[in-house]
Write a protein that holds these residues in place. Structure first.
Motif, PDB file in Angstrom:
ATOM      1  N   ALA A  78       4.539  -2.791  -6.824  1.00 56.65           N
ATOM      2  CA  ALA A  78       4.215  -1.413  -6.444  1.00 56.65           C
ATOM      3  C   ALA A  78       4.755  -0.622  -7.662  1.00 56.65           C
ATOM      4  N   GLY A 112       7.721   2.553  -2.791  1.00 56.90           N
ATOM      5  CA  GLY A 112       8.544   1.364  -2.420  1.00 56.90           C
ATOM      6  C   GLY A 112       9.924   1.100  -2.466  1.00 56.90           C
ATOM      7  N   VAL A 160      -0.002   5.853  -2.585  1.00 52.00           N
ATOM      8  CA  VAL A 160       0.668   4.772  -3.306  1.00 52.00           C
ATOM      9  C   VAL A 160       2.095   4.950  -3.334  1.00 52.00           C
ATOM     10  N   TRP A 172      -0.677  -4.725   2.717  1.00 55.06           N
ATOM     11  CA  TRP A 172       0.540  -4.945   2.099  1.00 55.06           C
ATOM     12  C   TRP A 172       0.608  -6.283   1.800  1.00 55.06           C
ATOM     13  N   GLY A 220       3.886  -5.137  -2.801  1.00 53.16           N
ATOM     14  CA  GLY A 220       3.322  -3.610  -3.001  1.00 53.16           C
ATOM     15  C   GLY A 220       2.462  -3.416  -1.832  1.00 53.16           C
TER      16      GLY A 220
END
Length: 276
Positions: free
Chosen positions: A180, A54, A51, A87, A15
């Protein structure tokens, strides 16, 4: 920084968060040019958080740290505010700070909290983020020392705790270490969250010009200095993009493309304004 693992990490556990020291309006305009699905929300006074969905690490073979380094550099290079990428995956956690054209600086920890970065990185963090050189620096230095009671997630929480004194207030649902997909579900429930996506070339040009014109001093927007900056961005962006293509690294490809976009827009804006 050298890789300390022999096998690829579990991408489903990975994530990331992109913390930007700017209002969401400015961040949203710049983030469109990454052409990546993200959700944007506020994170305190003069802070925002992106956000990402991913896709490069969930549906490709790109490691999350490499992707986030490229994205952070791409966001910061044309903006007057710094970007801090957080991360994590199953094996490690870390952070990367990008600020303008300066070299990105990173630090990481193994899953059990063992620090594997250089202490100088924390001093650079404090200086570039305008943190207290005494009190904040003491807390940052603790993150670089062995601590059997602190795993990698605790290290990132410690870093966020320091940033709260600089006005950052990350929503509680966006916790370091969460995959994520769960982060996306959580941020979408926040009242001021909004998606960031590519809106087309014409709209991107319009929004990017607004960011450039409102973000820096006049000489760097129009005139000889602006043209010199645009030339440097184009000259830097091409080799960065080619490097990313050779390495099949989407993060560096995005960084190079954004550099060239900024350079092209700089020339275009200067030329259009010359006829006003």
């Amino acid at each position: 920084m050298p890789t300390l693992r022999d096998e690829p990490p579990d991408s489903a556990a990975a994530g990331a968060l992109l913390l930007c020291r700017a209002h969401p309006e400015a961040v949203g305009s710049a983030a469109q040019l990454l052409r990546e699905g993200m959700v944007l929300t506020g994170a305190g006074d003069d802070w925002s958080v992106l956000v990402p969905e991913g896709r490069p690490w969930l549906h490709g073979d790109e490691p999350v740290d490499r992707v986030l380094t490229g994205w952070a550099a791409a966001l910061a290079v044309g903006a007057p505010w710094p970007v801090l990428a957080l991360w994590w995956d199953a094996d490690r956690s870390g952070c990367t700070l990008a600020s303008g054209f300066r070299r990105t600086v990173g630090y990481e920890w193994l899953a059990n909290g063992t620090p594997v970065g250089e202490d100088e990185a924390m001093r650079t963090f404090a200086a570039r983020l305008g943190l207290d050189p005494v009190l904040d620096m003491q807390d940052l230095e603790q993150l670089t020392k062995p601590d059997s009671a602190a795993d990698a997630r605790a290290r990132l929480r410690g870093l966020l705790a320091v940033l709260t004194r600089a006005g950052m207030a990350l929503p509680a649902v966006l916790a370091p270490g969460v995959p994520a997909d769960q982060l996306l579900d959580a941020v979408r429930e926040l009242p001021d969250a909004r998606p960031v996506s590519w809106s087309g070339r014409r709209e991107a040009v319009r929004t990017q010009l607004g960011v450039v014109e409102g973000g820096g001093p006049g000489p760097w927007i129009r005139g000889p200095k602006a043209r010199a900056l645009a030339t440097a961005q184009l000259a830097t962006g091409l080799p960065v993009t080619l490097y990313g293509v050779r390495r099949r690294n989407m993060g560096w490809i995005a960084a190079g493309a954004l550099l060239m976009t900024h350079g092209a827009l700089g020339f275009a804006y200067d030329r259009v304004r010359a006829f006003d």
